[in-house]
Design an enzyme around this catalytic site. Sequence first.
Site, short mmCIF file in Angstrom:
data_model
loop_
_atom_site.label_atom_id
_atom_site.label_comp_id
_atom_site.label_asym_id
_atom_site.label_seq_id
_atom_site.Cartn_x
_atom_site.Cartn_y
_atom_site.Cartn_z
CG PHE A 11 -2.24 0.70 1.01
CD1 PHE A 11 -3.07 0.42 -0.06
CD2 PHE A 11 -2.64 1.67 1.92
CE1 PHE A 11 -4.27 1.09 -0.23
CE2 PHE A 11 -3.85 2.35 1.76
CZ PHE A 11 -4.67 2.05 0.68
CG ASP A 224 12.59 0.91 -13.92
OD1 ASP A 224 11.79 0.21 -13.27
OD2 ASP A 224 12.22 1.75 -14.77
CE LYS A 228 9.53 0.66 -16.02
NZ LYS A 228 9.85 2.07 -15.76
N1 HSE Z 1 11.03 4.20 -11.31
C1 HSE Z 1 10.24 3.93 -12.46
C2 HSE Z 1 10.48 5.02 -13.49
C3 HSE Z 1 8.80 3.89 -12.05
O1 HSE Z 1 11.08 6.03 -13.14
O2 HSE Z 1 10.12 4.85 -14.65
C4 HSE Z 1 7.86 3.38 -13.10
O3 HSE Z 1 8.12 2.06 -13.47
#
Ligand code: HSE
Length: 344
Positions: A11, A224, A228
């Site tokens: 949350f 990150d 993705k």
């Molecule tokens: N930390 C990630 C970004 C959050 O800045 O894109 C979204 O996935």
Amino acid sequence: MKELSLLFIGFGVVGRGLAELLLEKAEVLRSRFDLNFKVVGICDLKWGSIANDEGIDLAKALSLVESGRSFDSYDLPARRGLSALEAIRETQSNVVVEVTWTNLENGEPGLTHIREALRLGKHVATTNKGPIALAYRELSKLAESRGVKLKFEGTVLSGTPTFNLTLNCLAALKVNRVRGILNGTTNFILTEMERGVSYHDALKKAQKLGYAEADPTLDVDGWDAAAKACILANVLMDGDVKPRDVERRGIRDMSLSDVLGAVNRGLRVKLLAEVWREGGEVKVRVSPKLIPQSDILAGVSGVLNAITFETDVLGEVTVIGAGAGRRPTGYALLNDLISIGSAL
Ligand code: HSE
């Protein structure tokens, strides 16, 4: 009327973004999608854990946490102290919203939460990149074998349509190559640096705005974006790539003079993710690139993200939109819930 019985595992910013939108859009869900919802539990390491199969008061839970108070101050009937796994097993939830933090090493604890929910025949909506980047094949097979949905729209480009677009509208196409700006934090930092703001001040601002990961090295070192890109590779191009296999460089060593120098030469520095097919394999690379200002991705500034899909029939298709943030990512989950609702 169909009913979603939601269990929130996590949350934080994203979970609360969804909670806010559920409250705001409750009437739209009812009138447009014939969908009611109740929240049967919320488990969070920081705020505590409350569960009630009759429904907990979401507005109250949200306002407590927004004012910095834990669920100890929740004064309505609820079971307390259930761990995430206990709540997944013991609540009458039909959808688990898994929004714990991203772990790209082994996907935990989210991976175990998602596995358990699917094993028990519960639908899952998640924005957690670790489990999807590391175990998409396993989880999607498990979901299929249990006849439930695994939805993860918000793992890439937050609420900007990525999988809803490609797996529905572009479903008959072959995606041969993907090129994109997949991380909002680094794109925001690079844009701020173009205005003369230092790397560190820009990073602090991105953290304050809720764009950065709990551990921002995941953003600035390209992890990150790599995660993705793996999700895109594995879901859309049938790849089998893990974040640690990605050729990866982040923006940590970018100086103001690198960024401003590029602008003076009519170029822009962008952290680009690339996915392509090579010799029967799908490859992924993340690296800062100098691109001409005429490139469609050069105009993607701030926290905006973009993806260009190179396809066999339509040629290039580009989506541009929010890539991070509380409401955009909450919106991705809301969409996932609507899609799950249509399967109930
Ligand atoms: N930390 C990630 C970004 C959050 O800045 O894109 C979204 O996935």
